[in-house]
Design an enzyme around this catalytic site. Structure first.
Site, short mmCIF file in Angstrom:
data_model
loop_
_atom_site.label_atom_id
_atom_site.label_comp_id
_atom_site.label_asym_id
_atom_site.label_seq_id
_atom_site.Cartn_x
_atom_site.Cartn_y
_atom_site.Cartn_z
N CYS A 1 -10.35 -8.23 3.11
CA CYS A 1 -10.98 -8.71 4.35
C CYS A 1 -12.26 -7.92 4.57
O CYS A 1 -12.45 -6.85 4.00
CB CYS A 1 -10.05 -8.57 5.56
SG CYS A 1 -9.72 -6.86 6.03
N GLU B 1 0.80 -1.23 0.00
CA GLU B 1 0.00 0.00 0.00
C GLU B 1 0.84 1.29 0.00
O GLU B 1 0.73 2.12 0.90
CB GLU B 1 -0.99 -0.01 1.17
CG GLU B 1 -2.00 -1.14 1.02
CD GLU B 1 -3.17 -1.07 1.99
OE1 GLU B 1 -3.10 -0.31 2.98
OE2 GLU B 1 -4.16 -1.79 1.76
N GLU C 1 -4.84 -8.71 -1.30
CA GLU C 1 -5.37 -8.52 0.06
C GLU C 1 -6.85 -8.17 0.03
O GLU C 1 -7.28 -7.33 -0.77
CB GLU C 1 -4.60 -7.44 0.80
CG GLU C 1 -4.94 -7.36 2.30
CD GLU C 1 -4.14 -6.29 3.03
OE1 GLU C 1 -2.90 -6.26 2.86
OE2 GLU C 1 -4.76 -5.48 3.75
N ASN D 1 -14.00 -10.06 -10.41
CA ASN D 1 -12.62 -9.75 -10.76
C ASN D 1 -12.00 -10.80 -11.67
O ASN D 1 -11.22 -10.47 -12.56
CB ASN D 1 -11.79 -9.54 -9.49
CG ASN D 1 -12.12 -8.22 -8.82
OD1 ASN D 1 -12.33 -7.22 -9.50
ND2 ASN D 1 -12.19 -8.21 -7.51
#
Length: 514
Positions: free
Chosen positions: A356, A246, A354, A384
């Site tokens: 969540c 990130e 990533e 996706n």
């Protein structure tokens, strides 16, 4: 379809525990955990179906038969294996400090069941594992691998820590021993040692000191190599690394984010770091086969990062793919970010690294048994994959009932929640939604055309089609609607697979082709 529940090699079914209306957990402990039977495909003309529903089914297997002519109305899908798109790398989760600590708080028997649930043949057969390089926020402290010797530009004090040598590495060796599929590991750094950062600390907002090509950037590139070297001593090798976790989100001016271990890079800064430092260091090392993934951040910034890095031939030659996080997916549709980027740069893979639930400040961190969070996963994965993504890595493999530990109290949810006081763990709906992809679409599968006559409407099925390396056809069909929906899948030379997807359900179909 005919149920297979009474088959002789009966799987162990979910041991259900309701923790609210429609909130169902499957409970596992040292002596019991639900499992799956080996995949046994029926002859041509028949299909094998696995179904998970809000009403309580969990990967329920059954058999059905293709029809020679269509007999039902509803959405009509056409499966065409000769129209092929991206190859699939796989699915998995993240081996954070928090995940390792939670797993190790269980008894040996419960630990074994948890690891088998994710990685073994009787489980959902993960093949991807993301591995923070030193701490992430899902650690119990902020640390790097060189905190004791300021200005250690030769990395003489570089050393793995207890979290590696006593927790994550021994657990991984057990995972590898029971894994059904070859594992591909991706490592990502959250932060450099404080003496390399502008803020002087491992945690908190900062950049790498200096600029690409200088001693700070050379040292940081060599830090990657030293990490790979040290792990190789433990017989662990990595498939890929991301240049920074990130790097763009780290710039967001949110007080909540300020205590995180992070480092800011612009696309231009990451490009230059790869060209002048990381790329050459990796190429000159014995780890030259480890792939470099750029970005590793929200998809809203994917097109710009791709343009900046891949538009530079010196940088592009070092890079294999783009890492994407799911947290801002609602802000920009996949067609405008992922599909446009794939069209411009088709030789670089897109990989979700990533995701969540429970990350928004106003949300419950751990929402036990939430069907909504499960369907959020499967819809995201299917959408996706239909937009050229090659794989999807979940965040923490396991968290506690609070959604931690996390040293900046950034608690979130996980497909498996551990309750050490009772020596048990809970498989949430997210676990089973992920399973509908990870179990049945192995590495080397390819996405194929699955087109429909769906007119725009209020609530529709979401589906994706694949062809496995063994020649088996796969279709995943998701119904997020409150009513059952009829549909058919036509496959030339076989016929019509006709079924009804119950309200709030996900199903995976597998069949042989002639």
């Amino acid at each position: 379809p005919v149920s297979l529940s009474s088959s002789p090699a009966a799987r162990y079914p979910c041991k259900p525990k309701y923790v609210g209306k429609d909130a169902l957990l499957c409970v596992c402990n040292a002596t019991y955990c639900d499992t799956m039977d080996p995949l046994l495909l029926p002859p041509v003309g028949h299909y094998l179906k696995y179904q998970t529903t809000k009403a309580g089914l969990r990967l329920e297997p059954s058999l059905g038969r293709f029809q020679l002519e269509p007999t039902k109305s509803g959405t009509e899908y056409t499966y065409n294996a000769s129209v092929r798109f991206q190859h699939i790398k796989g699915f998995g989760g993240s081996h954070t400090d928090a995940a390792a600590l939670n797993i190790l708080r269980l008894s040996a028997g419960a630990q074994e069941h948890l690891l088998r649930s994710y990685f073994s043949k009787e489980g959902i057969e993960y093949n991807l594992l993301r591995w923070p390089m030193a701490c992430s926020d899902f650690s119990i402290r902020a640390y790097s691998y060189d905190d004791d010797c300021p200005d250690d530009y030769e990395l003489k004090c570089f050393s793995l820590v207890q979290e590696d040598t006593e927790f994550r590495i021994p657990l991984f060796h057990r995972i590898r021993d029971l894994a059904a599929r070859p594992l591909s590991l991706v490592t990502s750094p959250w932060t450099a040692p404080g003496w390399l950062k502008t803020n002087g600390e491992v945690k908190g907002k900062g950049r790498l000191k200096g600029k690409a090509g200088d001693k700070y950037h050379k040292t940081w590139a060599n830090y990657f190599i030293r990490f790979l070297d040290e792990y190789a001593k433990h017989n662990i090798t990595f498939w890929a690394l991301t240049a920074q976790n990130e790097p763009a989100t780290a710039k967001v001016p949110v007080a909540f984010y300020s205590g995180f271990p992070n480092m800011m890079f612009s696309a231009e800064e990451q490009r230059d770091f790869i060209v002048q430092d990381l790329g050459p260091a990796l190429t000159a090392s014995r780890h030259r086969d480890v792939l470099i993934i750029i970005h590793d951040d929200q998809r809203i910034t994917v097109p710009n990062w791709a343009k900046v890095v891949f538009g530079n031939s010196s940088a592009a030659k070092y890079v294999a793919g783009i890492g994407v996080h799911w947290y801002m997916d609602r802000v920009v549709p996949s067609s405008l970010s992922l599909e446009d980027t794939h069209r411009l740069y088709p030789n670089y893979f897109l990989l979700y690294t990533e995701a969540c639930n429970g990350f928004r400040l106003w949300e419950t961190n751990v929402d036990l048994g939430s069907w909504k969070r499960g369907i959020r996963y499967s819809l995201n994965i299917a959408t996706n994959l239909n937009s050229y993504v090659t794989g999807w890595i979940d965040w923490n493999l396991a968290l506690d009932l609070q959604g931690g530990p996390n040293f900046v109290y950034n608690f979130v949810d996980s497909p498996i929640i551990v309750n050490p006081k009772k020596d048990e763990f809970y498989k949430q709906p997210m676990f089973y939604h992920l399973a509908h992809f990870s179990k049945f679409i192995p590495e080397g599968s390819v996405r194929v055309a699955l087109t429909s006559n769906n007119p725009p409407g209020n609530c529709q099925l979401v589906a994706a089609g694949f062809l496995r390396p063994d020649g088996t056809s796969v279709a995943v069909v998701i119904n997020r609607c409150g009513t059952a929906l009829d549909f058919s899948i036509s496959n030339k030379h076989i016929g019509y697979l006709e079924d009804s997807a119950p309200a709030d359900s996900i199903q995976t179909y597998l069949w042989r082709r002639p």
